[in-house]
Design an enzyme around this catalytic site. Structure first.
Site, PDB file in Angstrom:
ATOM      1  N   HIS A 115      21.434  34.747  48.833  1.00  0.00           N
ATOM      2  CA  HIS A 115      21.188  35.639  47.701  1.00  0.00           C
ATOM      3  C   HIS A 115      19.717  35.998  47.555  1.00  0.00           C
ATOM      4  CE1 HIS A 115      20.389  31.644  45.955  1.00  0.00           C
ATOM      5  NE2 HIS A 115      19.641  32.269  45.066  1.00  0.00           N
ATOM      6  N   HIS A 179      10.016  28.794  38.184  1.00  0.00           N
ATOM      7  CA  HIS A 179      11.365  28.261  38.010  1.00  0.00           C
ATOM      8  C   HIS A 179      11.476  26.937  38.764  1.00  0.00           C
ATOM      9  CE1 HIS A 179      11.732  30.352  41.844  1.00  0.00           C
ATOM     10  NE2 HIS A 179      12.965  29.928  42.033  1.00  0.00           N
TER      11      HIS A 179
END
Length: 316
Positions: A115, A179
């Protein structure tokens, strides 16, 4: 001809992670604006820098950089499976040029991407083959990691090749910003997990489902602020974006990846791809970099940013 840059964050939690309807609507509008900028630029070719998440690249052999001569999307999370429209002849030329330029890049005739490469294109256009592409993997997840300086030099070499190609080239990066996904470390992981990090290609459905559940649970905890991972840091993200916009990319050179991981999380080094993309654009001169969208989405474990940049008029 000319270059432009398109950068956007990705996250496995975009489909099922915790977020309000308002946030989801704004993310959708951001991707629509990004797609419009890409269409208006009308590239002949896309060159994309992106990471992997132990889906296509493993510790068995972990290159810092790899150019895909052919590539296939694995279809993880909410993305589709299938071959990328890779410009194989041009990709091979680029790989050879980078080696002659002093960049020790690998090449792959069977690159598998996740992804990290395809999600943003499917969100913009509904499929990942809108533009013919050359995919370039950057190791952002498996220490020891390449440095900012090496990523910058890689980007500059790619930019020089792109300028000499005679084509309109869109340079892209996906990843970041701050993140901290629950990615295991090979140093401390139990033996079973270590083996998956070393040679975990095409895991069983059971293993895939366990991984999905682990990340979804981490995102749900992050949304409430009670979590074992670092929260998304909008101040760090803003500082990084401002530095990109300044054009002074050499300022990143001496920042160690250990510092990035400590401040921006285990996924923070994905910003290497952004630095490489902007370095490619910088060879054409000064640029204007527009921030089209930003939100610190804790439930997605992602500092979600979208940028588009083009050369300034009359730049040297």
């Amino acid at each position: 001809m000319t270059l432009a840059v398109l950068c956007a964050s990705h996250t496995p939690l975009m489909q099922d992670g915790v977020a309000t309807d308002g946030v989801r609507a704004e993310v959708k509008r951001g991707f629509k604006a990004l797609a419009e900028r890409a269409e208006a630029f009308a590239p002949d070719m896309l060159i994309q820098f992106a990471p992997d998440h132990f889906n296509g690249f493993f510790y068995e052999v972990m290159p810092s950089f790899c150019v895909g001569i052919n590539a296939n999307s694995l279809g993880d999370w909410d993305t589709s499976e299938g071959p990328l429209h890779v410009m194989s002849d041009e990709a091979l030329q680029l790989g050879e040029t980078l080696l002659h330029d002093g960049l020790d890049v690998a090449v792959s005739y069977r690159m598998e991407v996740d992804h990290g490469f395809v999600q943003i294109w499917e969100r913009m256009f509904g499929n990942f083959n809108r533009f013919p592409t050359i995919p370039i993997f950057i190791n952002c997840a498996a220490p020891p990691l390449p440095t900012f300086k090496r990523a910058r030099l890689l980007g500059e070499a790619v930019g020089r090749w792109a300028l000499a190609s005679g084509k309109r080239v869109l340079i892209s990066a996906s990843g970041g910003l701050s993140h901290d996904p629950p990615t295991p470390s090979i140093v401390t992981a139990p033996d079973e997990v270590k083996e998956r990090l070393i040679s975990g290609r095409h895991p069983s459905k059971e293993v895939q489902n366990a991984r999905v559940e682990r990340v979804l649970a981490a995102g749900a905890r992050a949304a409430t602020g009670t979590t074992e991972i670092l929260p998304v840091d909008p101040a760090w993200d803003a500082s990084f974006i401002e530095q990109l916009q300044s054009g002074n990319l050499e300022a990143f050179d001496n920042i160690p990846m250990t510092e990035i991981r400590a401040k921006a999380g285990r996924g923070g080094p994905e910003v290497l791809a952004w630095v490489a993309a902007f370095a490619a654009l910088s060879v054409q001169g000064r640029y204007q970099a527009d921030l089209l969208y930003y939100e610190a989405i804790q439930g997605w474990i992602a500092g979600m940013a979208m940028m588009f940049a083009e050369p300034k008029a009359n730049s040297a």
